[in-house]
Motif scaffolding. Structure first.
Motif, PDB file in Angstrom:
ATOM      1  N   TYR A 152      35.589  35.146  22.713  1.00  8.49           N
ATOM      2  CA  TYR A 152      36.238  34.545  23.895  1.00  8.49           C
ATOM      3  C   TYR A 152      35.229  34.045  24.849  1.00  8.49           C
ATOM      4  O   TYR A 152      35.466  33.363  25.742  1.00  8.49           O
ATOM      5  CB  TYR A 152      36.994  35.731  24.445  1.00  8.49           C
ATOM      6  CG  TYR A 152      37.904  36.550  23.759  1.00  8.49           C
ATOM      7  CD1 TYR A 152      38.961  35.946  23.148  1.00  8.49           C
ATOM      8  CD2 TYR A 152      37.748  37.677  23.480  1.00  8.49           C
ATOM      9  CE1 TYR A 152      39.784  36.512  22.338  1.00  8.49           C
ATOM     10  CE2 TYR A 152      38.511  38.630  22.660  1.00  8.49           C
ATOM     11  CZ  TYR A 152      39.624  37.883  22.097  1.00  8.49           C
ATOM     12  OH  TYR A 152      40.530  38.651  21.085  1.00  8.49           O
ATOM     13  N   GLY A 153      33.790  34.525  24.682  1.00 11.21           N
ATOM     14  CA  GLY A 153      32.831  34.181  25.306  1.00 11.21           C
ATOM     15  C   GLY A 153      32.520  34.746  26.770  1.00 11.21           C
ATOM     16  O   GLY A 153      31.924  34.454  27.888  1.00 11.21           O
ATOM     17  N   TRP A 154      33.252  36.013  26.724  1.00  8.00           N
ATOM     18  CA  TRP A 154      33.327  36.912  28.074  1.00  8.00           C
ATOM     19  C   TRP A 154      32.848  38.239  27.269  1.00  8.00           C
ATOM     20  O   TRP A 154      33.383  38.640  26.353  1.00  8.00           O
ATOM     21  CB  TRP A 154      34.632  36.975  28.674  1.00  8.00           C
ATOM     22  CG  TRP A 154      34.852  35.611  29.474  1.00  8.00           C
ATOM     23  CD1 TRP A 154      35.210  34.487  28.791  1.00  8.00           C
ATOM     24  CD2 TRP A 154      34.770  35.229  30.849  1.00  8.00           C
ATOM     25  NE1 TRP A 154      35.273  33.474  29.954  1.00  8.00           N
ATOM     26  CE2 TRP A 154      35.071  34.144  31.205  1.00  8.00           C
ATOM     27  CE3 TRP A 154      34.138  36.161  32.139  1.00  8.00           C
ATOM     28  CZ2 TRP A 154      35.043  33.503  32.529  1.00  8.00           C
ATOM     29  CZ3 TRP A 154      34.298  35.502  33.142  1.00  8.00           C
ATOM     30  CH2 TRP A 154      34.408  34.237  33.484  1.00  8.00           C
ATOM     31  N   THR A 155      32.274  39.086  28.235  1.00 10.81           N
ATOM     32  CA  THR A 155      32.446  40.462  27.847  1.00 10.81           C
ATOM     33  C   THR A 155      33.034  41.021  29.098  1.00 10.81           C
ATOM     34  O   THR A 155      33.361  40.602  30.157  1.00 10.81           O
ATOM     35  CB  THR A 155      30.621  41.059  27.957  1.00 10.81           C
ATOM     36  OG1 THR A 155      30.122  40.864  29.446  1.00 10.81           O
ATOM     37  CG2 THR A 155      29.741  40.170  27.198  1.00 10.81           C
ATOM     38  N   MET A 156      33.240  42.635  28.731  1.00 11.53           N
ATOM     39  CA  MET A 156      33.985  43.208  29.735  1.00 11.53           C
ATOM     40  C   MET A 156      33.281  43.385  30.982  1.00 11.53           C
ATOM     41  O   MET A 156      34.171  43.456  32.258  1.00 11.53           O
ATOM     42  CB  MET A 156      34.375  44.514  29.039  1.00 11.53           C
ATOM     43  CG  MET A 156      35.840  44.493  28.242  1.00 11.53           C
ATOM     44  SD  MET A 156      37.310  43.777  29.337  1.00 11.53           S
ATOM     45  CE  MET A 156      37.380  44.636  30.639  1.00 11.53           C
ATOM     46  N   ASP A 157      31.901  43.355  31.111  1.00 11.76           N
ATOM     47  CA  ASP A 157      31.340  43.552  32.094  1.00 11.76           C
ATOM     48  C   ASP A 157      31.419  42.445  33.090  1.00 11.76           C
ATOM     49  O   ASP A 157      31.757  42.391  34.493  1.00 11.76           O
ATOM     50  CB  ASP A 157      29.676  43.919  31.942  1.00 11.76           C
ATOM     51  CG  ASP A 157      29.483  45.216  31.426  1.00 11.76           C
ATOM     52  OD1 ASP A 157      30.255  46.174  31.473  1.00 11.76           O
ATOM     53  OD2 ASP A 157      28.531  45.493  30.686  1.00 11.76           O
ATOM     54  N   GLU A 158      31.509  41.013  32.479  1.00 11.50           N
ATOM     55  CA  GLU A 158      31.647  40.110  33.246  1.00 11.50           C
ATOM     56  C   GLU A 158      33.057  39.796  33.722  1.00 11.50           C
ATOM     57  O   GLU A 158      33.105  39.397  34.843  1.00 11.50           O
ATOM     58  CB  GLU A 158      31.068  38.768  32.349  1.00 11.50           C
ATOM     59  CG  GLU A 158      29.947  38.668  31.912  1.00 11.50           C
ATOM     60  CD  GLU A 158      29.645  37.770  30.758  1.00 11.50           C
ATOM     61  OE1 GLU A 158      28.422  37.300  30.408  1.00 11.50           O
ATOM     62  OE2 GLU A 158      30.454  37.423  29.980  1.00 11.50           O
ATOM     63  N   ILE A 159      34.232  40.147  32.820  1.00 15.74           N
ATOM     64  CA  ILE A 159      35.154  40.314  33.166  1.00 15.74           C
ATOM     65  C   ILE A 159      35.674  41.353  34.369  1.00 15.74           C
ATOM     66  O   ILE A 159      36.347  40.758  35.542  1.00 15.74           O
ATOM     67  CB  ILE A 159      36.324  40.370  32.186  1.00 15.74           C
ATOM     68  CG1 ILE A 159      36.305  39.485  30.856  1.00 15.74           C
ATOM     69  CG2 ILE A 159      37.838  40.497  32.555  1.00 15.74           C
ATOM     70  CD1 ILE A 159      37.224  39.912  29.730  1.00 15.74           C
ATOM     71  N   VAL A 160      35.111  42.173  34.436  1.00 17.63           N
ATOM     72  CA  VAL A 160      35.447  43.181  35.619  1.00 17.63           C
ATOM     73  C   VAL A 160      34.687  42.579  36.823  1.00 17.63           C
ATOM     74  O   VAL A 160      35.240  42.988  38.010  1.00 17.63           O
ATOM     75  CB  VAL A 160      34.552  44.722  35.186  1.00 17.63           C
ATOM     76  CG1 VAL A 160      34.647  45.487  36.284  1.00 17.63           C
ATOM     77  CG2 VAL A 160      35.317  45.318  34.109  1.00 17.63           C
ATOM     78  N   ARG A 161      33.560  42.216  36.833  1.00 13.68           N
ATOM     79  CA  ARG A 161      32.832  41.255  37.964  1.00 13.68           C
ATOM     80  C   ARG A 161      33.991  40.536  38.594  1.00 13.68           C
ATOM     81  O   ARG A 161      33.928  40.104  39.783  1.00 13.68           O
ATOM     82  CB  ARG A 161      31.622  40.595  37.489  1.00 13.68           C
ATOM     83  CG  ARG A 161      30.678  41.814  37.377  1.00 13.68           C
ATOM     84  CD  ARG A 161      29.041  41.084  37.390  1.00 13.68           C
ATOM     85  NE  ARG A 161      28.813  40.471  36.302  1.00 13.68           N
ATOM     86  CZ  ARG A 161      28.193  40.960  35.162  1.00 13.68           C
ATOM     87  NH1 ARG A 161      27.867  42.196  35.139  1.00 13.68           N
ATOM     88  NH2 ARG A 161      28.067  40.069  34.216  1.00 13.68           N
ATOM     89  N   GLN A 162      34.569  39.666  37.524  1.00 11.63           N
ATOM     90  CA  GLN A 162      35.832  38.709  38.131  1.00 11.63           C
ATOM     91  C   GLN A 162      37.090  39.444  38.425  1.00 11.63           C
ATOM     92  O   GLN A 162      37.601  38.929  39.728  1.00 11.63           O
ATOM     93  CB  GLN A 162      36.064  37.725  37.181  1.00 11.63           C
ATOM     94  CG  GLN A 162      34.893  37.020  36.544  1.00 11.63           C
ATOM     95  CD  GLN A 162      34.519  35.829  37.600  1.00 11.63           C
ATOM     96  OE1 GLN A 162      35.582  35.363  38.248  1.00 11.63           O
ATOM     97  NE2 GLN A 162      33.190  35.583  37.689  1.00 11.63           N
ATOM     98  N   ILE A 163      37.553  40.314  38.114  1.00 17.02           N
ATOM     99  CA  ILE A 163      38.861  40.774  38.035  1.00 17.02           C
ATOM    100  C   ILE A 163      38.996  41.837  39.014  1.00 17.02           C
ATOM    101  O   ILE A 163      39.830  42.416  39.634  1.00 17.02           O
ATOM    102  CB  ILE A 163      39.741  41.093  36.791  1.00 17.02           C
ATOM    103  CG1 ILE A 163      41.181  41.324  36.952  1.00 17.02           C
ATOM    104  CG2 ILE A 163      39.042  42.192  35.998  1.00 17.02           C
ATOM    105  CD1 ILE A 163      41.901  40.125  37.724  1.00 17.02           C
ATOM    106  N   GLY A 164      37.850  42.721  39.003  1.00 15.37           N
ATOM    107  CA  GLY A 164      37.619  44.208  39.649  1.00 15.37           C
ATOM    108  C   GLY A 164      38.267  45.444  38.898  1.00 15.37           C
ATOM    109  O   GLY A 164      38.368  45.028  37.510  1.00 15.37           O
ATOM    110  N   LEU A 165      38.398  46.458  39.321  1.00 13.90           N
ATOM    111  CA  LEU A 165      38.844  47.605  38.364  1.00 13.90           C
ATOM    112  C   LEU A 165      40.368  47.858  38.481  1.00 13.90           C
ATOM    113  O   LEU A 165      40.440  49.148  37.872  1.00 13.90           O
ATOM    114  CB  LEU A 165      38.084  48.797  39.171  1.00 13.90           C
ATOM    115  CG  LEU A 165      36.431  48.895  38.960  1.00 13.90           C
ATOM    116  CD1 LEU A 165      36.081  50.096  39.761  1.00 13.90           C
ATOM    117  CD2 LEU A 165      36.093  49.098  37.426  1.00 13.90           C
TER     118      LEU A 165
END
Length: 406
Positions: free
Chosen positions: A122-135
């Motif tokens: 997908y080109g994303w890691t969960m760490d990067e996704i969490v930085r975008q979406i929050g917890l």
């Protein structure tokens, strides 16, 4: 006075959470392994010669599953070819450590290992996704991406089936969550021991009737190598509340977990004919199975790439509008004569996408089409006129104005 084992005369070492019976270690191992074998054979989960991928995360469930699948495959001659399949979500301090456990399990059980990562797919890691979406909604992204990543990894290995370590506690939690959300239609799928038979690679749950506590006890007494740290992003998950509720029930009545599973099975049978299940299709973008034009993973990924991480969170029609997709549910019931340039009997005639109703009832203006801005516009601030407008004209929230032809 020491308690004797219920099956032999040796000293009991544990009390089974599932039945409350006292057993020694050897009898517990025998009973535990035999129950899993009975679950596999009674549901006919496998056929001789099939290739099976074991979903391995390094945790207690997947480690015990890998150990038992290899053990039972050799003991009862299933004739299966086994692989280990892991997903790297890209969670620093959690998944990288658990993958080291999986690699050690690969050497211990001598099974081939395949690792697929979010970054590659997908080109994303969960760490990067969490930085975008929050917890708050991060588990939605991880769950959708992980399910699809498992299928994609299984396709790379060309396996016939996937086995997962979902235990009885997980199934009971899912039943509770679906009931609390009013999603009765999904009870049939969440209580099934085999899912995905309609198009994707089938998934099997040999631990469907196995308690989580007994899996932990088996791993502990067998001294299996597993990773026990909880995901750093999971404490805010909605499932945690269902788990807490389930543990409270189990402390009062040990059979609550199995009772909830059986209740879910009975409810799924009773609503099977009355509830309309979504029709399985394929995603127009990635070709993955989906009941909509775009699968959930593509919608979430599109939102991340466009800087709108919450695009796929919430109602699906909002995501379709944001992506510019036609609402097939609504347009299928709208005839061609109903999609004209604009409405000629109210103030929305300048809208080119206004839906025009050609029925005789709509063509009767009832005196409203002759209203000018001076005489009284439906959007006027006059309270009496607003009351008339609400009675005779429907308010179109999508267009932000009143319209009598919706």
């Amino acid at each position: 006075m020491p308690i004797s084992c219920g099956l032999c005369e040796k000293r009991a070492m544990l009390k089974r959470p599932k039945t409350g019976g006292a057993l020694c270690k050897e009898c517990f191992f025998k009973v535990f392994e035999e129950e899993v074998h009975q679950t596999i054979t009674s549901a006919s989960l496998f056929k001789r010669g099939e290739t099976v991928a074991i979903a391995a995360s390094g945790g207690k469930d997947s480690t015990v599953l890998a150990h038992l699948m290899k053990l039972l495959n050799e003991r009862h001659d299933y004739g299966l070819k086994l692989f280990l399949l892991s997903v790297d979500e890209g969670i620093t301090g959690y998944r990288d450590d658990s993958l080291e456990t999986v690699k050690r399990n690969q050497q211990q059980y001598e099974l081939p290992l395949k690792v697929v990562s979010y970054k590659e797919l997908y080109g994303w890691t969960m760490d990067e996704i969490v930085r975008q979406i929050g917890l708050k909604n991060n588990c939605t992204f991880c769950g959708v991406f992980r399910r699809q990543a498992l299928d994609r990894g299984a396709m790379m290995l060309r396996v016939d089936k996937i086995v997962t370590g979902h235990n009885a506690d997980d199934v009971a939690e899912t039943v509770i969550m679906n009931v609390l959300r009013g999603d009765i239609a999904r009870l049939q799928r969440c209580t099934a021991i085999v899912t995905g038979t309609e198009g994707a690679i089938p998934r099997c749950k040999p631990f469907k009737y196995t308690y989580e506590k007994e899996i932990v006890m088996y791993a502990y007494f067998k001294k299996l190598d597993y990773f026990s740290t909880e995901c750093i992003y999971s404490p805010n998950a909605y499932r945690g509340h269902a788990r807490t509720y389930l543990k409270d029930l189990e402390s009062i009545r040990s059979t609550s977990i199995i009772d909830i599973i059986h209740s879910g099975e009975c409810m799924s049978v009773s609503v099977k004919k009355d509830v309309k299940m979504p029709t399985q299709g394929t995603c127009a973008r990635c070709g993955y199975i989906s009941s909509n034009e775009l699968c959930k993973a593509c919608v979430l990924l599109e939102g991340l790439n466009k800087g709108l991480p919450k695009l796929g969170i919430g109602k699906p029609h909002k995501a379709r509008m944001a992506l510019g997709l036609a609402n097939t549910t609504n347009t299928s019931t709208t005839s061609g004569s109903q999609r004209k340039e604009g409405c000629r009997s109210c103030s929305c005639r300048s809208r080119q996408n206004a839906v025009v109703n050609d029925s005789p009832e709509c063509k009767k203006d009832n005196g409203l089409s002759s209203l000018s801005k001076e005489d009284g516009d439906p959007t006027s601030t006059d309270s009496s006129m607003k009351k008339r407008a609400w009675i005779k004209i429907k308010y179109c929230r999508g267009r932000g104005r009143f319209c009598c032809c919706l």
